[in-house]
Structures are given as C-alpha cells and as structure tokens.
Design a protein around this motif. Structure first.
Motif, PDB file in Angstrom:
ATOM      1  N   THR A   1       6.636 -16.797 -13.302  1.00  0.00           N
ATOM      2  CA  THR A   1       7.349 -17.990 -12.857  1.00  0.00           C
ATOM      3  C   THR A   1       6.409 -19.050 -12.280  1.00  0.00           C
ATOM      4  O   THR A   1       6.851 -20.136 -11.946  1.00  0.00           O
ATOM      5  CB  THR A   1       8.407 -17.636 -11.793  1.00  0.00           C
ATOM      6  N   THR A   2       5.119 -18.717 -12.141  1.00  0.00           N
ATOM      7  CA  THR A   2       4.140 -19.680 -11.628  1.00  0.00           C
ATOM      8  C   THR A   2       2.908 -19.668 -12.533  1.00  0.00           C
ATOM      9  O   THR A   2       2.696 -18.722 -13.303  1.00  0.00           O
ATOM     10  CB  THR A   2       3.681 -19.327 -10.197  1.00  0.00           C
ATOM     11  N   ILE A   3       2.087 -20.686 -12.393  1.00  0.00           N
ATOM     12  CA  ILE A   3       0.848 -20.754 -13.159  1.00  0.00           C
ATOM     13  C   ILE A   3      -0.060 -19.578 -12.794  1.00  0.00           C
ATOM     14  O   ILE A   3      -0.644 -18.946 -13.671  1.00  0.00           O
ATOM     15  CB  ILE A   3       0.141 -22.102 -12.931  1.00  0.00           C
ATOM     16  N   SER A   4      -0.148 -19.247 -11.522  1.00  0.00           N
ATOM     17  CA  SER A   4      -0.974 -18.110 -11.092  1.00  0.00           C
ATOM     18  C   SER A   4      -0.502 -16.811 -11.738  1.00  0.00           C
ATOM     19  O   SER A   4      -1.318 -15.985 -12.150  1.00  0.00           O
ATOM     20  CB  SER A   4      -0.951 -17.963  -9.568  1.00  0.00           C
TER      21      SER A   4
ATOM     22  N   GLY B   1       0.072 -37.343 -11.491  1.00  0.00           N
ATOM     23  CA  GLY B   1       0.927 -37.418 -10.307  1.00  0.00           C
ATOM     24  C   GLY B   1       2.379 -37.077 -10.586  1.00  0.00           C
ATOM     25  O   GLY B   1       3.156 -36.886  -9.644  1.00  0.00           O
ATOM     26  N   ASP B   2       2.769 -36.983 -11.871  1.00  0.00           N
ATOM     27  CA  ASP B   2       4.136 -36.559 -12.190  1.00  0.00           C
ATOM     28  C   ASP B   2       4.283 -35.081 -11.857  1.00  0.00           C
ATOM     29  O   ASP B   2       3.390 -34.271 -12.121  1.00  0.00           O
ATOM     30  CB  ASP B   2       4.447 -36.739 -13.680  1.00  0.00           C
ATOM     31  N   LEU B   3       5.408 -34.725 -11.276  1.00  0.00           N
ATOM     32  CA  LEU B   3       5.766 -33.329 -11.066  1.00  0.00           C
ATOM     33  C   LEU B   3       6.633 -32.949 -12.260  1.00  0.00           C
ATOM     34  O   LEU B   3       7.635 -33.621 -12.544  1.00  0.00           O
ATOM     35  CB  LEU B   3       6.535 -33.163  -9.755  1.00  0.00           C
ATOM     36  N   VAL B   4       6.222 -31.922 -13.004  1.00  0.00           N
ATOM     37  CA  VAL B   4       6.922 -31.563 -14.232  1.00  0.00           C
ATOM     38  C   VAL B   4       7.387 -30.115 -14.195  1.00  0.00           C
ATOM     39  O   VAL B   4       6.837 -29.278 -13.482  1.00  0.00           O
ATOM     40  CB  VAL B   4       6.034 -31.775 -15.486  1.00  0.00           C
TER      41      VAL B   4
ATOM     42  N   THR C   1       6.438 -25.027 -12.946  1.00  0.00           N
ATOM     43  CA  THR C   1       6.324 -26.310 -12.262  1.00  0.00           C
ATOM     44  C   THR C   1       4.878 -26.597 -11.893  1.00  0.00           C
ATOM     45  O   THR C   1       4.151 -25.708 -11.459  1.00  0.00           O
ATOM     46  CB  THR C   1       7.187 -26.297 -10.984  1.00  0.00           C
ATOM     47  N   GLY C   2       4.472 -27.858 -12.089  1.00  0.00           N
ATOM     48  CA  GLY C   2       3.130 -28.257 -11.712  1.00  0.00           C
ATOM     49  C   GLY C   2       2.999 -29.767 -11.635  1.00  0.00           C
ATOM     50  O   GLY C   2       3.848 -30.510 -12.129  1.00  0.00           O
ATOM     51  N   VAL C   3       1.917 -30.198 -11.009  1.00  0.00           N
ATOM     52  CA  VAL C   3       1.587 -31.616 -10.899  1.00  0.00           C
ATOM     53  C   VAL C   3       0.624 -31.958 -12.027  1.00  0.00           C
ATOM     54  O   VAL C   3      -0.374 -31.255 -12.227  1.00  0.00           O
ATOM     55  CB  VAL C   3       0.911 -31.920  -9.540  1.00  0.00           C
TER      56      VAL C   3
END
Length: 180
Positions: A16-19, A80-83, A39-41
């Motif tokens: 559920t996360t990049i990590s 800078g977009d949160l996607v 989710t990430g910037v």
C-alpha cells in the motif's frame, strides 16, 4: 481472497506504500502485482513518465526506499502534485551493466492535491555517509538481484545507493575527499 502460489494459503496482501513495493531487496518482491491507491508527491516529470516519493518518510530509517518511477506517456502532472496511482509493479533494466529499477506500468493516476516536496537526502558531510564496501558475501556482485541476497544499505554501498533510487538526493561537494 487471493491465494498463494500453492493455492492453499492466502497470499500476502498487496503493498500500500512505495516502501512496501520496494521491500528491503535489490528487486521488488511484488513483481507483476496490481496495486491501487499508491500515494506520492510528484518530484520530477519526464516525457516517459514521472517520479513520486512518499510525502512523509521514516526518518528513523533514512535508507528505506521511498521513491518510484511511474511510466506514463505524456504525463499531465506537475512537480508538487499529490497523486494516487493504480498500476502494475515492474522492473526496468536500462542495460545489463546496471541494476534493475522498480517502476509502475499500465497506470491510471489522479491528482488529489498539492504538497510540499519531501526532504532531500544529503549524502556526505553532515548527511548520510555511504559504506566503503561496495558488496561482500558469498554471492557475486552480478547476482545481487537474487531475492535471497541480503540487502544491507548500512554495510554495502550498492544497497545504500539502491535504497535511494528515485528519491530526491543531494551530494555534498567533497564527498570524494571524505572517502579518501
């Protein structure tokens, strides 16, 4: 419920996360899996995709992987977009002399807000110092992408830099002098 390889036990839940996508390996343990709502910037944009990083990172483990490339033609995002991204986890190897890079393919994404950029990781004086040993152990350096190869960013320079893949980094001028 998604079943494991033998069909008798539930598979691990999708990351559920990049990590979690990266894990603590040279290659992702989730190759080929479909993921949703990662989710990430947005930290950079190019003609073949964009890069995102976790908005907040675990400062207790600064070498935990936290960035990923999102493969998309003509992306319509800005730094800078949160996607939020849905897609398939894959690996890309630019040439046989380089390590594979984790990325997401077959993506759909949506901008869900704006965010400040994650902190830049400083490498060198007053920051993280890479280990002096490139790699050690029974496995030859050409085999580091074997899933059983230990991933030790605090001991192996190769793992140290792999852990910083797709993250915002800055190298202190004079890093070479520090390592002499």
């Amino acid at each position: 419920t998604e079943l494991g390889a033998m069909g008798d036990a539930p598979a691990t839940p999708p990351p559920t996360t990049i990590s979690e996508i990266h894990g603590r390996h040279y290659t992702t343990p989730h190759l080929g899996r479909e993921v949703k709502n990662i989710t990430g910037v947005v930290t950079a944009v190019g003609p073949k995709g964009f890069w995102i990083q976790e908005p907040v990172h675990n400062d207790k483990d600064p070498t935990a992987p936290a960035g990923i490339h999102i493969r998309a033609s003509q992306p319509s995002v800005q730094v800078g977009d949160l996607v939020s991204v849905d897609g398939k986890i894959s690996m890309f190897q630019p040439n046989p002399r380089e390590l594979s890079r984790t990325q997401m393919d077959d993506v759909t994404y949506r901008v869900i807000g704006k965010s400040s950029l994650p902190k830049t990781v400083l490498i060198g004086k007053n920051g993280l110092l890479p280990p002096r040993t490139v790699f050690e152990g029974r496995t030859a350096p050409g085999d580091v992408e074997d899933p059983n190869t230990p991933f030790l960013p605090d001991r192996h320079a190769l793992a140290f830099y792999k852990a910083l893949e797709d993250r915002r980094v800055r190298e202190h001028q004079g890093l070479d002098q520090l390592r002499c």
